[in-house]
Motif scaffolding. Structure first.
Motif, PDB file in Angstrom:
ATOM      1  N   ASN A  73       5.759   7.281  -0.036  1.00 55.04           N
ATOM      2  CA  ASN A  73       4.565   7.340  -0.422  1.00 55.04           C
ATOM      3  C   ASN A  73       4.737   7.656  -1.552  1.00 55.04           C
ATOM      4  O   ASN A  73       4.194   6.614  -3.135  1.00 55.04           O
ATOM      5  N   GLY A  74       5.211   9.011  -1.532  1.00 60.85           N
ATOM      6  CA  GLY A  74       5.704   9.463  -3.017  1.00 60.85           C
ATOM      7  C   GLY A  74       6.566   9.378  -3.999  1.00 60.85           C
ATOM      8  O   GLY A  74       6.429  11.017  -4.648  1.00 60.85           O
ATOM      9  N   GLU A  75       7.849   9.616  -3.251  1.00 63.25           N
ATOM     10  CA  GLU A  75       8.396   9.015  -3.903  1.00 63.25           C
ATOM     11  C   GLU A  75       8.806   7.988  -4.347  1.00 63.25           C
ATOM     12  O   GLU A  75       8.616   6.796  -4.349  1.00 63.25           O
ATOM     13  N   VAL A  76       9.438   8.377  -5.852  1.00 64.52           N
ATOM     14  CA  VAL A  76       9.423   7.741  -7.000  1.00 64.52           C
ATOM     15  C   VAL A  76      10.768   7.131  -7.636  1.00 64.52           C
ATOM     16  O   VAL A  76      11.387   7.877  -7.375  1.00 64.52           O
ATOM     17  N   GLY A 126       6.387   3.281  -0.948  1.00 69.62           N
ATOM     18  CA  GLY A 126       5.433   2.314   0.097  1.00 69.62           C
ATOM     19  C   GLY A 126       5.354   1.799   0.254  1.00 69.62           C
ATOM     20  O   GLY A 126       6.330   0.904  -0.310  1.00 69.62           O
ATOM     21  N   ALA A 127       4.583   0.808   0.966  1.00 73.26           N
ATOM     22  CA  ALA A 127       4.632  -0.471   1.514  1.00 73.26           C
ATOM     23  C   ALA A 127       3.161  -0.749   1.843  1.00 73.26           C
ATOM     24  O   ALA A 127       2.352  -0.173   2.593  1.00 73.26           O
ATOM     25  N   PRO A 128       2.575  -1.832   0.724  1.00 72.56           N
ATOM     26  CA  PRO A 128       3.798  -2.198  -0.317  1.00 72.56           C
ATOM     27  C   PRO A 128       4.070  -0.983  -1.059  1.00 72.56           C
ATOM     28  O   PRO A 128       2.593  -0.768  -1.036  1.00 72.56           O
ATOM     29  N   PRO A 129       4.899  -1.394  -2.675  1.00 73.20           N
ATOM     30  CA  PRO A 129       4.798  -0.310  -3.486  1.00 73.20           C
ATOM     31  C   PRO A 129       3.584  -0.114  -4.580  1.00 73.20           C
ATOM     32  O   PRO A 129       3.435  -0.938  -4.698  1.00 73.20           O
ATOM     33  N   ARG A 130       3.887   0.943  -5.056  1.00 68.55           N
ATOM     34  CA  ARG A 130       2.904   0.693  -6.529  1.00 68.55           C
ATOM     35  C   ARG A 130       3.851   1.236  -7.619  1.00 68.55           C
ATOM     36  O   ARG A 130       4.902   2.074  -7.280  1.00 68.55           O
ATOM     37  N   SER A 131       3.771   0.874  -8.361  1.00 66.64           N
ATOM     38  CA  SER A 131       3.944   1.875 -10.112  1.00 66.64           C
ATOM     39  C   SER A 131       3.353   1.391 -10.166  1.00 66.64           C
ATOM     40  O   SER A 131       2.039   0.745 -11.407  1.00 66.64           O
ATOM     41  N   SER A 132       3.729   1.536 -12.411  1.00 64.89           N
ATOM     42  CA  SER A 132       3.358   2.287 -13.631  1.00 64.89           C
ATOM     43  C   SER A 132       4.391   1.240 -14.061  1.00 64.89           C
ATOM     44  O   SER A 132       5.105   1.946 -14.400  1.00 64.89           O
ATOM     45  N   LYS A 133       3.875   1.622 -16.063  1.00 64.67           N
ATOM     46  CA  LYS A 133       4.790   1.399 -16.786  1.00 64.67           C
ATOM     47  C   LYS A 133       4.425   2.330 -17.691  1.00 64.67           C
ATOM     48  O   LYS A 133       3.213   2.906 -17.901  1.00 64.67           O
ATOM     49  N   VAL A 134       5.586   2.527 -18.371  1.00 65.32           N
ATOM     50  CA  VAL A 134       5.606   3.292 -20.044  1.00 65.32           C
ATOM     51  C   VAL A 134       6.147   3.066 -20.611  1.00 65.32           C
ATOM     52  O   VAL A 134       7.219   2.318 -20.596  1.00 65.32           O
ATOM     53  N   ASN A 140       0.090   4.902   1.493  1.00 65.71           N
ATOM     54  CA  ASN A 140       0.284   4.791  -0.192  1.00 65.71           C
ATOM     55  C   ASN A 140      -0.870   4.139  -0.533  1.00 65.71           C
ATOM     56  O   ASN A 140      -0.859   2.863  -1.024  1.00 65.71           O
ATOM     57  N   ASP A 141      -2.001   4.756  -1.513  1.00 61.25           N
ATOM     58  CA  ASP A 141      -2.507   4.350  -2.347  1.00 61.25           C
ATOM     59  C   ASP A 141      -2.937   4.982  -3.888  1.00 61.25           C
ATOM     60  O   ASP A 141      -3.950   5.122  -4.298  1.00 61.25           O
TER      61      ASP A 141
END
Length: 1656
Positions: A1183-1186, A1237-1245, A1145-1146
């Motif tokens: 890792n790619g499931e949003v 992912g572990a740990p998860p990654r996120s973004s905002k809009v 998860n990068d």
């Protein structure tokens, strides 16, 4: 030395190296000459021994040897060896040159002995050195495909220099023919002829025949010679072209553009070559030249525009012609489909009709005359707009739909008729003008009056009133007295227009107490109009179109549709953009063309027309579209174009592009004026293409005429196409020539000429030279290079060549040079000049000694190079030799006649003579040498041993060793075979050859050693044999490739793993040994993925990482791994290794947009999807499931969560709860995309949701209660008050309108959409309360829940208004308005009535105030006079004043009370000043002698100029200098108590102004002006304030400077051009008692005082 009879004897031992003849000859004493014969093969190399010789000599001397003659020493040398001598070959022999050498050897000694001589014959044995030879070796021949059977194709010439080889005796066609169905045959080893299988050009056009000749040598190996005969099959035009798919036809739309492919004509012609090439042409039916056909392809294209209406179908006759001239025709029917390509055309685009208002419903009033060139296929439909009063039938008849009423105020109807076919639309503008019909009778209102008998003559006693629903002019009445009962008709007079009845005779009650007057009224009279209506136009916006070719004066719009209910004359002015004065408006309202129009300069005009009736102005807008007309023909950029093109350009090559422009900007199309066979024109681009090849020799210049058309006009350009010569090859007049010549013809003799033509006509391209290309191998012929004349170069020899096939080339001198060849066949005629010839002068034959008698041993052949003519080559054989053989004279067969014995005689010589039958006869001889062979009786023996070692990679087919064998018998040929030891048949031994050859691949790893037993047998009968054993050892070589243990490898590694991490290991094995089995690993190449990411351990095969891996950049790597052994050369094997990069998860989810925005209706249903915010995560798997959610860590997110939800898996934003736009117009909140992912990654809009209003709020009054006051007498359209409602919605949903509730048609009041409340009629009550309802413009509209309550208090103007006349300009007054009002307020505050104020002012005789206020006079205000409005003055009771003057406490209280009341009265005066801007228009003014009419007195403004009272100012629309303009109306609320008023000066004149002559206010924007009546009455006029629309407008009234100062003036002055800002209006709320200021612009109030306090 032994001497016998004076001679000595020696032995000569003769030996042939070839072992063909080995013998010892004993020479008798003396030897016989010629009996010593030696045989030698002609290919014996110099230096070899011919034969040894031994001499019997014992004298002890030295022998000397001599060759006689000495010339023989050129070929032979004798080597002296004492008693022995050796003959050796000194020079190579050639049987064809030297067949026999006769020489002698003389031997002598130095002892003086008599020399001895022996004679020798050296016979050269022929060897087969030369193969048969064809002349020429390549022969080219052309033949028609319909050539019959057994026709001669070619004559072959074959020779063999070898003698006795029968060189060309066996000839055949080996290849190049058609196999089973051969087309050619060889006849008599000389002629090639056709077979009965016909030739077919369409099947095969070229045959390469390989002809083989094999010799038959008596010795040596067989030799073969070949030649190539190229037979080209020439086509014959056998077939006629056939057009397939008949009948030909196609349906196409008529509006296809030029250049559209219509049909592709398909043709079959079974011929090939030029005969199978077809050309197409249209020979008939091409009406209008609208089609063209491609000459080479048969494609039919449109060339021009098609028109179904003109020609619905075309029957084209298509002719197709092949290259042989055969042709056929077919008819192609092109049927056009009617397309709606023509708009409807109407005879009139503008139609004006006058109809009576009483035209019955259903009546036809006009017919719209329209048609469509497309005919009935597309019927026309009609629609009319608007559809309220008129409709239209399907045939275009305009009818009345419902009743018309001119009297309702609608005088005309502007209609638009839309005429439509399936595509196009045309419009017709129809103006329906109604003519009034007098359909209502005037009705009298009942009238009864009482008249005092002392009424003066001339007094008005009554007015007759009638009701007539007609409009002008049918409502203009004429009154007349018909009769008078109880009196005479002239007792009374009646005004014919007004209906007023006047007394004409004195009345006497006692004589006649009553009269009955019969009055007649006629409604066709004329009345005096008052301009109180604004001009009205049917449409505020008009559209029109006009052709740019319209002449000046052309009427664009015949009637602007404007009228005036007052019937006032209308004047028109206009402003157009652009302002080029191309249009004008006539006085009658016609929009006309005023100048030259030009669509290209200005395609559109915007015109504003102002319609003025003398007072009011209405503005309408007209959009005029200029219709483009085809004024200008197209103009070519170049009317003459010259272009050059080589004649060898291919079809479809662009030639040139012609371009034209059109000043009308019309679309241009290009066409040829006529059809040009070699050219086609692109109708859209103007580009010209070749359609077929050009030939400069046929036509060197083409003149093309190109038409450019814009649909109506056309222009022509000339294109001159010069064809540039390209060097073309010359053409022979014949492809094949045939000539003949006698052999031995002398050199220089002319045979014939060949001729070639060159189509080129210029320069070196047409100059030719001739040369012989091939076939002249014997140099028999030559050719004149300039004339093509063939001549003998050297005498031809029939025996060398019976026929010569020459290839002649004609070459021009162009650049590049071009050439063509032809064949010339020259037959050489024979003469008997050759004797019969044997292939050799001597032949040898071998026969066994046990041959039977009578057996044929050989056949003799002789040849005669002559032909069969005269028996020149007919031969017979005979022999006179004494031998045991005989020859057949005809066949030449030699047979045995006696038994043979090799041990007795092993050689015989037979002389054969061949004789021809020519004249003279010629003959030739042949020596036949018969050698008797031995019979086999000894076994062979093997010489030597044959053990050896070879490597295992020894090449197949290579000889390992050869076996040497010897046999005492006369055997040179043996049979060889392998008996044992040949494992896997690895070796082969040819049965007739001594060579052991490797036949299959060796493998040391399987067999290391072979022990082979070989048998050798002779070929005798019976056969004898022997055997030998050989050992073959095998050495190892590197012949085994390394092999991987697996067929493929798949590894995986996580991305971003540490460098040098082992990914996997590959392993291989090698079956070789030693260095050959050592393995080395490497990465051979990279099939997929980035380079340098991995490496491999060379020894172990471990693959490890070299660079950082990123799955998102590359998820799969495909390596090509190689393993190589240590052999020389090394062997290698490759394998594919697949490496999968596993994900970590990068990657952070990234939204597809930087921000999202959407709009929703505020009543959108819950659960609706608003938008989808999608994010992309390049990782895979979890890792790619949003997952999507709203960010609840922000205030915006918390708020948004109340209304919106997000589907976690898709990012769909869903409405959870409806949003009230009136609370939130827009919501913006952050949204999170988080991976799993572990740990998860996120973004905002940020997501913005805009809320769109719906009509969900009712209007609401603010405030709900209103109060105002209004004059009881001045009830015109002044604004009494303004109600205000608000709506929380937006745009149209917030547009508020008002109406009375309940709606009453006869209400005294009205409210408009602005909330203005106005009175409609005279007010009679003291108070009114209205309910007003508001409603919005939504769909559906919403109304207010609570109505507004409006209280209106009334007053009488005559009792509350006094007037100050100030000699001030308006600007000056406005500057000191507050000071003036304060001055009024500073008067003593104890008066309550207007009379008290008049009295307090202490007016002088000129009605000017004289009282001072706190020491201040009125001079600064330049008061001219002060007068009350009404005739009656009211005064306060005396006790009120007394009480006010008392000094006690009660007096103080009353003083304060009355002071407050006075203040309120002054405030009302101020309010009235602000409100009193407009008075009712229709008022009668009688200032002094009418107690019922209001009396209005206005401050009169004097002019500062010295202009006399009789001078008049003309109203010019500009500001007049030096004038003072102002007006003040002072209003006091007075009680209704009326007190007697002091008598006014009786000298004051009375002014009676009839209503028709009252001053009229004209309202303009932004100011007002006042007009006086045209005719003053009694020398003085008074102003009328009826034009003021509201109290607030009063301050903007501008008065004429001398309106009242010059009573005889009939002119007025316009208002100032700039508006003036004013102070707020002050007033008092009669209900609450509060004092306020009101802004005249915003209509908002500011409260100043309350009854209980001084300020608020």
């Amino acid at each position: 030395m032994h001497f016998f009879d004076g001679t000595f004897t020696f032995w000569i031992i003769l030996s042939s190296l070839s072992t063909l003849c080995q013998s010892i000859l004993e020479i008798s004493d003396p030897p016989a000459p010629g009996d010593k014969t030696i045989y030698i093969e002609e290919n014996t190399a110099p230096g070899n021994e011919i034969s040894p010789m031994t001499v019997n000599y014992d004298s002890g001397g030295t022998l000397v040897y001599d060759l006689i003659p000495t010339e023989v020493s050129e070929y032979i040398e004798l080597v002296d060896n004492g008693n022995q001598a050796t003959l050796k070959l000194k020079k190579a022999l050639d049987f064809e040159v030297t067949k026999q050498i006769l020489f002698s050897v003389r031997v002598s000694d130095d002892q003086g002995s008599t020399p001895d001589t022996a004679e020798f014959v050296l016979n050269v044995l022929p060897m087969n050195k030369h193969p048969p030879t064809f002349s020429p070796s390549l022969l080219f021949q052309r033949i028609d495909e319909n050539t019959p059977n057994d026709a001669l194709v070619a004559t072959l010439t074959c020779t063999d220099p070898d003698v006795g080889s029968s060189g060309c005796s066996n000839m055949r066609i080996t290849s190049g023919d058609d196999g089973i169905q051969n087309k050619f045959k060889l006849v008599g080893n000389q002629k090639i002829r056709t077979t009965n299988t016909p030739l077919d050009y369409e099947t095969k056009i070229l045959y390469n025949l390989i002809i083989e000749a094999t010799d038959a040598p008596s010795t040596g190996s067989v030799r073969t010679g070949t030649m190539t005969l190229v037979v080209a099959v020439d086509p014959v035009n056998e077939f006629t072209p056939s057009i397939v798919g008949q009948p030909l036809g196609r349906r196409i739309d008529e509006n296809v553009p030029p250049g559209t492919e219509v049909l592709d004509v398909d043709v079959t012609d079974n011929d090939k070559g030029d005969h199978g090439k077809v050309s197409f042409e249209i020979t008939a039916g091409n009406t209008g030249d609208v089609f063209m056909i491609m000459e080479d392809s048969g494609q039919i294209f449109t060339k021009g525009f098609l028109d179904y209406e003109t020609t619905p179908s075309h029957s084209l006759t298509i002719r197709v012609t092949d290259g042989g001239g055969s042709s056929s025709t077919a008819v192609a029917t092109i049927t056009l489909e009617n397309v709606d390509d023509n708009p409807p055309e109407c005879s009139k685009r503008h139609l004006q009709k006058f109809i009576a208002e009483n035209t019955t419903v259903g009546s036809k009033i006009a017919a719209i005359d329209c048609s469509d060139k497309d005919g009935s296929s597309f019927p026309l439909s009609y629609r009319i707009f608007p559809q309220d009063y008129f409709d239209i039938t399907g045939s275009g008849d305009l009818q009345v739909k419902r009743g018309l009423d001119y009297d309702s105020g609608t005088y005309s109807h502007s209609l638009t008729v839309e005429v439509r076919d399936s595509v196009h639309t045309a419009t017709v503008n129809v103006l329906i003008l109604l003519t009034p019909v007098n359909d209502f009778r005037p009705n009298f209102l009942a009238l009864s009056v009482d008249v005092r008998e002392d009424t003066l003559i001339g007094a008005e006693i009554a007015t007759v009133s009638v009701i007539d629903s007609d409009t002008y002019p049918d409502n203009v009445h004429q009154f007349s007295i018909v009769s008078v009962e109880n009196g005479l008709p002239d007792d009374f007079l009646i005004d014919s227009s007004s209906g007023k009845i006047y007394l004409a005779h004195k009345l006497d009650y006692e004589s006649t107490a009553s009269y009955r007057i019969n009055i007649s009224v006629d409604d066709g009279g004329v009345y005096q109009n008052v301009n109180d209506n604004r001009p009205m136009c049917q449409n505020s916006v008009l559209t029109a179109s006009v052709s740019e070719l319209a002449d000046a004066g052309f009427v664009v719009i015949p009637n602007l549709g404007c009228s005036d209910r007052d019937r006032d004359a209308l004047s028109y002015s206009f402003n157009q953009q652009p302002s080029d004065n191309r249009f004008t408006v006539s006085p009658s309202g016609e929009l006309k063309v005023n100048g030259v129009l030009n669509y290209e300069e200005t395609p559109f005009y915007s015109i504003e027309v102002s319609i003025n009736d003398g007072k009011f102005t209405t503005v309408i807008s007209i959009a005029v579209e200029i219709i483009n007309q085809n004024e200008w023909p197209p103009t070519f950029l170049k009317s003459a174009v010259q272009v050059s093109i080589p004649e060898n350009q291919l079809p479809r090559t662009p030639v040139v592009t012609v371009s034209a422009i059109d000043r009308d900007n019309d679309r241009l199309t290009y066409n040829f004026r006529t059809t040009y066979r070699n050219f086609v024109l692109d109708s859209n681009s103007g580009e010209i293409f070749l359609t077929s090849p050009l030939d400069r020799e046929i036509e060197d210049v083409y003149e093309l005429h190109v038409l450019a058309s814009d649909g109506g006009r056309q222009s022509t350009a000339t294109v001159m196409v010069e064809v540039i010569d390209v060097n073309e090859p010359p053409q022979f007049t014949k492809s094949n020539y045939r000539f003949s010549v006698n052999e031995n013809t002398a050199s220089g003799q002319t045979i014939e000429s060949v001729t070639a033509d060159d189509k080129d006509t210029t320069g070196d391209n047409m100059k030719l030279s001739y040369s012989i290309v091939s076939g002249n191998g014997e140099s028999f012929f030559q050719i004149n290079p300039n004339t093509g004349k063939l001549m003998v170069d050297s005498p031809p020899d029939y025996e060398v060549a019976t026929e010569v096939l020459l290839l002649i080339r004609a070459t021009d001198k162009g650049t590049p040079q071009q050439s063509e060849v032809c064949s010339v066949r020259i037959e050489i005629k024979d003469i008997n000049d050759n004797q019969p010839m044997f292939s050799s002068s001597t032949i040898q034959i071998w026969i066994p000694e046990d041959v039977a008698v009578g057996k044929s041993v050989t056949q003799i052949f002789a040849s005669d190079k002559d032909s069969a003519l005269n028996g020149n080559n007919k031969l017979s054989y005979n022999s006179d030799s004494n031998v045991p053989f005989e020859i057949d004279p005809n066949s030449g067969v030699v047979t045995v006649t006696n038994d043979l014995d090799r041990e007795t005689t092993e050689r015989y010589e037979m002389i054969v003579i061949a004789t021809d039958k020519g004249n003279p006869q010629l003959s030739g001889t042949l020596t036949v040498e018969v050698l008797v062979t031995d019979v086999n009786d000894n076994p062979p023996s093997v010489i030597g041993t044959y053990d050896t070692t070879i490597p295992e990679d020894f090449a197949i087919g290579i000889t390992i060793f050869s076996i040497k064998v010897q046999d005492p018998d006369d055997n040179s040929n043996f049979n060889f075979s392998i008996l044992t030891g040949n494992i896997d048949s690895s070796f082969t031994l040819d049965p007739t050859d001594e060579y052991l050859i490797l036949s299959s691949k060796l493998d040391r790893e399987l067999v290391e050693r072979y022990e082979i037993v070989i048998q050798v047998a002779d070929v005798g009968d019976p056969s004898y044999s022997t055997s030998v054993t050989t050992t073959i050892n095998i050495d190892d070589v590197n012949d085994i490739k390394p092999a991987f243990k697996s067929s493929s490898y798949d590894f995986s590694v996580k991305e971003h793993t540490m460098l040098a991490t082992t990914v996997g290991k590959v392993e291989a094995t090698d079956g070789d040994e030693g260095e050959n089995s050592k393995l080395f690993y490497s990465i051979a190449t990279l099939w997929k993925g980035g380079d340098g990411m991995f490496a491999i351990n060379q020894s172990s095969g471990e693959i490890y990482t070299r660079k950082d891996l990123d799955r998102e950049m590359e998820s799969q790597y495909l390596l090509w791994i190689r393993v190589q052994d240590g052999g020389s050369p090394p062997l290698s094997t490759e394998i594919t290794v697949n490496i999968t990069v596993e994900d970590i998860n990068d990657q952070t989810p990234v939204f597809e947009k930087q921000a999202y925005k959407a709009s929703i209706l505020e009543n959108l249903a819950k659960g609706s999807q608003i938008l989808t915010a999608k994010a992309l995560d390049l990782d895979e798997g979890l890792n790619g499931e949003v997952i999507y959610e709203i960010d609840f860590t922000t205030q915006e997110g918390i708020l948004a969560e109340q209304f919106f939800g997000v589907r976690s898996e898709s990012g769909d934003i869903i409405l959870k709860r409806q949003v009230d736009r009136e609370v939130y117009q827009e919501l913006t909140f952050p949204m999170i995309a988080r991976d799993s992912g572990a740990p998860p990654r996120s973004s905002k809009v940020n997501v913005t949701i805009e809320i769109i209003d719906v009509n969900d709020n009712r209007p609401q009054f603010l405030p709900q209660f209103y109060n105002s006051e209004a004059s009881m007498t001045d009830y015109c359209d002044a604004v009494i008050t303004t109600v205000i409602a608000v709506d929380r919605d937006s745009e149209a949903n917030a547009v508020i309108s008002y109406r009375l509730n309940p709606t009453e048609t006869d209400s005294l009041f009205q409210v408009d959409n602005f909330g203005y409340v106005k009175s409609e009629n005279q007010l009679t009550e003291s108070k009114y309360v209205l309910q007003i309802e508001s409603f919005d413009g939504g769909e559906p509209p919403l109304t207010s829940l609570k109505d507004a309550l409006v209280r209106i208090d009334t007053f009488e103007s005559e009792m509350v208004v006094i007037t100050f006349y100030l000699q001030l300009t308006l600007v000056t007054y406005l500057a000191m308005e507050n000071e003036f009002i304060d001055h009024l307020q500073e008067l003593e505050k104890t008066f309550l009535k207007n009379g008290d104020l008049i009295e307090r002012l202490q007016l002088n005789l000129n009605e000017i105030p004289t009282v001072s206020v706190e020491g201040k006079t009125w001079d600064r205000f330049q008061v001219e006079k002060v007068v009350p409005l009404g005739e009656t003055l009211l005064y306060s009771p005396p006790d009120t004043v007394t009480q006010a003057e008392e000094k006690d406490d009660l007096g103080l209280i009353l003083g304060l009370t009355f002071g407050l009341l006075a203040f309120l009265i002054i405030s009302v005066l101020i309010v009235y000043l602000a409100w009193r801007r407009k008075w009712c228009k229709n008022r009668d003014f009688n200032f002094f002698n009418s107690s019922k009419n209001p009396r209005v007195q206005i401050i009169e403004i004097k002019s500062l100029s010295d202009k006399s009272p009789d001078d008049s100012d003309e109203m010019t629309g500009s500001k007049i200098k030096g004038t003072k303009v102002t007006s003040i109306l002072a209003v006091f609320p007075l009680k209704h108590t009326e007190l007697p008023k002091p008598e006014r000066d009786t000298n004051e004149p009375l002014l009676n102004i009839p209503r028709s002559q009252a001053p009229v206010f004209m309202k303009t924007s932004p100011n007002l002006s006042i007009q006086r009546p045209d005719t003053p009455v009694f020398g003085k006029t008074s102003p009328d304030y009826s034009g003021i629309s509201s109290r607030q407008e009063f301050k903007s009234v501008t008065l004429s400077p001398s309106l009242f100062g010059n009573p005889m003036s009939n002119t007025s002055t316009p208002a100032p051009t700039k508006p003036v800002s004013f102070n707020p209006n002050r007033g008092i709320d009669f209900v609450t008692g509060w004092i306020y200021e009101e802004d005249p612009e915003t209509k908002t109030r500011k409260w100043l005082r309350t009854p209980d306090s001084d300020s608020r």
